[in-house]
Enzyme design. Structure first.
Site, PDB file in Angstrom:
ATOM      1  N   TRP A  21     138.510 -18.236 105.081  1.00  0.00           N
ATOM      2  CA  TRP A  21     139.493 -19.111 105.708  1.00  0.00           C
ATOM      3  C   TRP A  21     139.334 -19.095 107.229  1.00  0.00           C
ATOM      4  CZ3 TRP A  21     145.522 -18.358 105.320  1.00  0.00           C
ATOM      5  CH2 TRP A  21     146.176 -19.457 105.890  1.00  0.00           C
ATOM      6  N   ASP A  53     134.399 -16.610  99.093  1.00  0.00           N
ATOM      7  CA  ASP A  53     135.434 -17.589  98.733  1.00  0.00           C
ATOM      8  C   ASP A  53     135.765 -18.468  99.939  1.00  0.00           C
ATOM      9  OD1 ASP A  53     137.681 -18.576  96.940  1.00  0.00           O
ATOM     10  OD2 ASP A  53     138.761 -17.942  98.745  1.00  0.00           O
ATOM     11  N   TYR A  58     139.790 -25.368 104.728  1.00  0.00           N
ATOM     12  CA  TYR A  58     139.609 -24.344 105.764  1.00  0.00           C
ATOM     13  C   TYR A  58     138.769 -24.937 106.886  1.00  0.00           C
ATOM     14  CZ  TYR A  58     140.930 -20.978 102.066  1.00  0.00           C
ATOM     15  OH  TYR A  58     141.558 -20.295 101.052  1.00  0.00           O
TER      16      TYR A  58
END
Length: 139
Positions: A21, A53, A58
């Site tokens: 992120w 991930d 993001y």
């Protein structure tokens, strides 16, 4: 690192993942250095952390682009997950928020999921995603 199989999928990951992120930057996380992000992903893979991930939202695609750059020549070493369901390309779906000048809509229609997937594959510079799941369920 301890590993686990994800269900009965045959995918084996470390018990920890590298969440990308912050790599997206923007007003959520501020400016960052993409080369440091790439080095972080390389170091994680070298240390046995193989689950990366990310998500389209993001950094509005930036995180996926950086992850894709980092995995060039290393894709087979990573279990890659990304998400669908939050999109800013049109005004279809429920409207949960606006960020960095983008109105983001929740949309889990089949058409939107296909488009999210195609866009993610392109940004990630890969022809497959190991784990694909909904980011925020639509109403």
């Amino acid at each position: 690192m301890k590993t686990r199989e994800i269900g009965e999928s045959g995918l084996v990951t470390g018990v920890l993942s590298l969440g990308a992120w912050a790599i997206g930057g923007g007003s959520w996380w501020g400016e960052n250095d993409d080369s440091q992000s790439i080095c972080t992903i390389h170091s994680a893979l070298d240390q046995g952390l193989n689950w990366i991930d990310t998500a389209p939202v993001y950094g509005f695609g930036h995180s996926e682009e950086v992850v894709g750059q980092a995995l060039k020549g290393r894709r087979e070493r990573a279990v890659l997950s990304t998400k669908c369901g939050l999109q800013w390309r049109n005004e279809i779906g429920s409207h949960p928020f606006t960020k960095d000048g983008h109105s983001v809509y929740r949309n889990l229609s089949a058409q939107s999921i296909r488009k999210d997937l195609e866009d993610s594959l392109q940004r990630l510079q890969t022809d497959y995603i190991d784990i694909y799941y909904t980011h925020w369920q639509a109403e």
